[in-house]
Design an enzyme around this catalytic site. Structure first.
Site, PDB file in Angstrom:
ATOM      1  CE  LYS A 121      -4.463   0.979   0.161  1.00  0.00           C
ATOM      2  NZ  LYS A 121      -5.533   0.217  -0.484  1.00  0.00           N
TER       3      LYS A 121
HETATM    4  P1  NAD Z   1     -13.350   7.987  -3.313  1.00  0.00           P
HETATM    5  O1  NAD Z   1     -12.301   8.979  -3.001  1.00  0.00           O
HETATM    6  O2  NAD Z   1     -13.807   7.836  -4.721  1.00  0.00           O
HETATM    7  O3  NAD Z   1     -14.649   8.249  -2.409  1.00  0.00           O
HETATM    8  C1  NAD Z   1     -14.599   8.396  -1.036  1.00  0.00           C
HETATM    9  C2  NAD Z   1     -15.970   8.890  -0.593  1.00  0.00           C
HETATM   10  O4  NAD Z   1     -15.985   8.965   0.832  1.00  0.00           O
HETATM   11  C3  NAD Z   1     -16.329  10.283  -1.091  1.00  0.00           C
HETATM   12  O5  NAD Z   1     -17.696  10.313  -1.423  1.00  0.00           O
HETATM   13  C4  NAD Z   1     -16.061  11.164   0.104  1.00  0.00           C
HETATM   14  O6  NAD Z   1     -16.806  12.376   0.096  1.00  0.00           O
HETATM   15  C5  NAD Z   1     -16.489  10.243   1.207  1.00  0.00           C
HETATM   16  N1  NAD Z   1     -15.926  10.627   2.499  1.00  0.00           N
HETATM   17  C6  NAD Z   1     -14.696  11.090   2.789  1.00  0.00           C
HETATM   18  N2  NAD Z   1     -14.590  11.361   4.098  1.00  0.00           N
HETATM   19  C7  NAD Z   1     -15.778  11.058   4.639  1.00  0.00           C
HETATM   20  C8  NAD Z   1     -16.303  11.129   5.951  1.00  0.00           C
HETATM   21  N3  NAD Z   1     -15.551  11.562   6.962  1.00  0.00           N
HETATM   22  N4  NAD Z   1     -17.581  10.723   6.147  1.00  0.00           N
HETATM   23  C9  NAD Z   1     -18.334  10.268   5.122  1.00  0.00           C
HETATM   24  N5  NAD Z   1     -17.898  10.189   3.869  1.00  0.00           N
HETATM   25  C10 NAD Z   1     -16.634  10.584   3.629  1.00  0.00           C
HETATM   26  O7  NAD Z   1     -12.788   6.596  -2.730  1.00  0.00           O
HETATM   27  P2  NAD Z   1     -13.229   5.143  -3.146  1.00  0.00           P
HETATM   28  O8  NAD Z   1     -12.304   4.645  -4.196  1.00  0.00           O
HETATM   29  O9  NAD Z   1     -14.693   5.084  -3.385  1.00  0.00           O
HETATM   30  O10 NAD Z   1     -12.850   4.321  -1.818  1.00  0.00           O
HETATM   31  C11 NAD Z   1     -13.743   4.288  -0.701  1.00  0.00           C
HETATM   32  C12 NAD Z   1     -13.277   3.218   0.273  1.00  0.00           C
HETATM   33  O11 NAD Z   1     -13.205   1.956  -0.397  1.00  0.00           O
HETATM   34  C13 NAD Z   1     -11.897   3.435   0.875  1.00  0.00           C
HETATM   35  O12 NAD Z   1     -11.875   2.959   2.193  1.00  0.00           O
HETATM   36  C14 NAD Z   1     -11.001   2.581   0.018  1.00  0.00           C
HETATM   37  O13 NAD Z   1      -9.813   2.182   0.692  1.00  0.00           O
HETATM   38  C15 NAD Z   1     -11.902   1.408  -0.239  1.00  0.00           C
HETATM   39  N6  NAD Z   1     -11.551   0.657  -1.430  1.00  0.00           N
HETATM   40  C16 NAD Z   1     -11.553   1.235  -2.671  1.00  0.00           C
HETATM   41  C17 NAD Z   1     -11.229   0.472  -3.778  1.00  0.00           C
HETATM   42  C18 NAD Z   1     -11.290   1.038  -5.181  1.00  0.00           C
HETATM   43  O14 NAD Z   1     -11.138   0.253  -6.132  1.00  0.00           O
HETATM   44  N7  NAD Z   1     -11.521   2.316  -5.366  1.00  0.00           N
HETATM   45  C19 NAD Z   1     -10.885  -0.881  -3.613  1.00  0.00           C
HETATM   46  C20 NAD Z   1     -10.895  -1.427  -2.336  1.00  0.00           C
HETATM   47  C21 NAD Z   1     -11.235  -0.654  -1.248  1.00  0.00           C
END
Ligand code: NAD
Length: 428
Positions: A121
């Site tokens: 990571k």
């Molecule tokens: P992203 O940046 O596209 O979206 C994150 C979302 O969370 C946004 O809508 C943001 O406004 C919201 N957010 C941020 N802080 C917040 C808070 N304090 N309270 C409520 N909402 C809040 O990110 P993503 O790619 O959608 O990833 C989201 C989660 O999924 C993360 O934990 C990430 O590690 C996990 N994840 C993502 C992927 C991927 O392929 N993108 C894969 C595995 C895990």
């Protein structure tokens, strides 16, 4: 479960659990699985520790002319099953402990979906949303150069995570290629034009859908009767909400960093997605239906999907969670103390290392296509993803039944067995 509440020491043990750092939390689950497997101590040490940790100084000339210092990290955890693989996060809360925890989770996640990668990571501690496009590109390129020494299509392959996307991955590939030549397999989650895979953008949300379908089937629940609440409306949360809506579920609540909205009749997800795209967030969307992120977690619903940041369901609020199924789209959204309470309440938790593995699975498909210079159709990608996710779900279920543990510990057991076998076969 390892920690049982008793009359004499009811909350103390749980309170301690909620104070664990992110890395300690992962290892708390690791130890529970290792105990079930009677894993020798020397292997526990070898498997918990990280292989390499880079911490780099990033000096960026801001648009204002000021020279600012940021800190970047890349942690490589374990490569027994294949090259290191894991996303890059740009967020002000990024620190070495969290990156270490997320790297370790990647090792276990990749083993669970049975793809040939180890875990890594990376991240930069930065308020990404305050950077201009020029600054964002600049810091991406500096970071790529600084960690270049340990990267490569057969060594360590980054991907998008919070606040990083296909555009950022395109810059990453370009910067890497300037030194090493054309190497699309050096990073995944790229734009299609640069060798990205069909279906990658929506893969994590789609993977969450597939395991939700499996869990509903196991629990005798019809998705069309379900009320769903989704916290986080970025890549993963918005796509999950869309897919659940398409399956006939009623998405009653969504939220992002600006707060949330609730409508018991169901939210028009396509409208919400268009609004968030145009305005940068959900702020101002359905102004008469606003709720807080804290309220969303405690709503009356069947399925709750935390898809934002870690540590949102804790000892403090777990008892008020009403959902029947929780799909951990985000990484470690539930603290160990919260997890204990949810388990006691009989709530089904599909753990992060299984639920959100769809992204890295299609990243693996992307890497495979890049190495072979092939392009797969989206339908083929989605079908292969479905097979991988459902197979992993079934294997995790069978481990949790065999050992009489939660799905989270069942998932760790499956992962530990696979990584342990690989390490032994390598003669480690
Ligand atoms: P992203 O940046 O596209 O979206 C994150 C979302 O969370 C946004 O809508 C943001 O406004 C919201 N957010 C941020 N802080 C917040 C808070 N304090 N309270 C409520 N909402 C809040 O990110 P993503 O790619 O959608 O990833 C989201 C989660 O999924 C993360 O934990 C990430 O590690 C996990 N994840 C993502 C992927 C991927 O392929 N993108 C894969 C595995 C895990």
């Amino acid at each position: 479960m390892a920690v049982k509440k008793t009359q004499t020491e009811p909350q103390n043990e749980l309170t301690k659990l909620d104070k664990l750092s992110a890395y300690e939390m992962v290892n708390y689950y690791f130890e529970q699985a290792a105990n079930k497997l009677n894993l020798p101590e020397e292997y526990r040490v070898a498997m918990k520790g990280t292989y390499r940790e880079l911490k780099v100084q990033l000096l960026l000339r801001m648009d204002s002319g000021e020279l600012k210092e940021f800190t970047g990290f890349r942690v490589q955890h374990n490569a027994a099953r294949g090259p290191y693989k894991g996303g890059i996060r740009f967020h002000q809360d990024v620190d070495q402990d969290e990156v270490r925890a997320l790297a370790s989770l990647m090792t276990w996640k990749n083993a669970i979906v049975d793809i040939p990668f180890g875990g890594a990571k990376g991240g930069i501690a930065v308020k990404a949303r305050e950077l201009s496009p020029r600054e964002l590109q600049g810091i991406t390129r500096i970071y790529t150069r600084k960690i270049d020494l340990c990267l490569g299509p057969h060594k360590d392959i980054p991907a998008p995570d919070v606040n990083t996307n296909a555009t950022v991955m395109g810059w990453f590939m370009d910067e890497y290629g300037r030194r090493r030549g054309y190497s699309p397999a050096c990073v995944t989650g790229k734009p299609l034009e640069l060798g990205g895979s069909e279906g990658r953008e929506q893969a994590t949300g789609r993977g969450c859908l597939f395991v939700t379908q499996d869990a509903c089937e196991d629990s005798g629940i019809d998705i069309r009767d379900c009320a769903v609440a989704v916290q986080g409306f970025g890549n993963v949360g918005s796509n999950y909400a869309l897919f659940m809506d398409e399956q006939g579920a009623k998405v009653v609540a969504i939220s992002d960093v600006s707060g949330g909205v609730y409508d018991k009749e169901g939210i028009h997800i396509k409208k919400a997605m268009a609004y968030a795209k145009k305005n940068g967030s959900l702020e101002g969307f359905m102004p008469n239906n606003r709720i807080s992120n804290e309220e969303l977690i405690e709503l009356e619903c069947d399925i709750l999907c935390p898809a934002a940041l870690g540590g949102v369901i804790t000892l403090e609020n777990a008892d008020r969670v009403k959902a029947k199924i929780i799909v951990e789209a985000a990484n470690h959204p539930i603290t160990p103390g919260g997890d204990e309470i949810l388990n006691d309440k009989g709530i089904v938790v599909i753990p992060d290392i299984l639920a959100n593995a769809g992204g890295v699975t299609v990243s693996y498909f992307e890497w495979t296509q890049n190495l072979q210079q092939l392009h797969w159709e989206e339908e083929f990608v989605n079908n292969e993803l479905h097979k991988k996710m459902s197979k992993a779900y079934r294997r995790v279920q069978s481990k949790s039944k065999q050992y009489g543990v939660s799905m989270r510990i069942g998932a760790f057991i499956l992962a530990l067995e696979r990584v342990f076998d690989a390490m032994k076969m390598r003669g480690i």
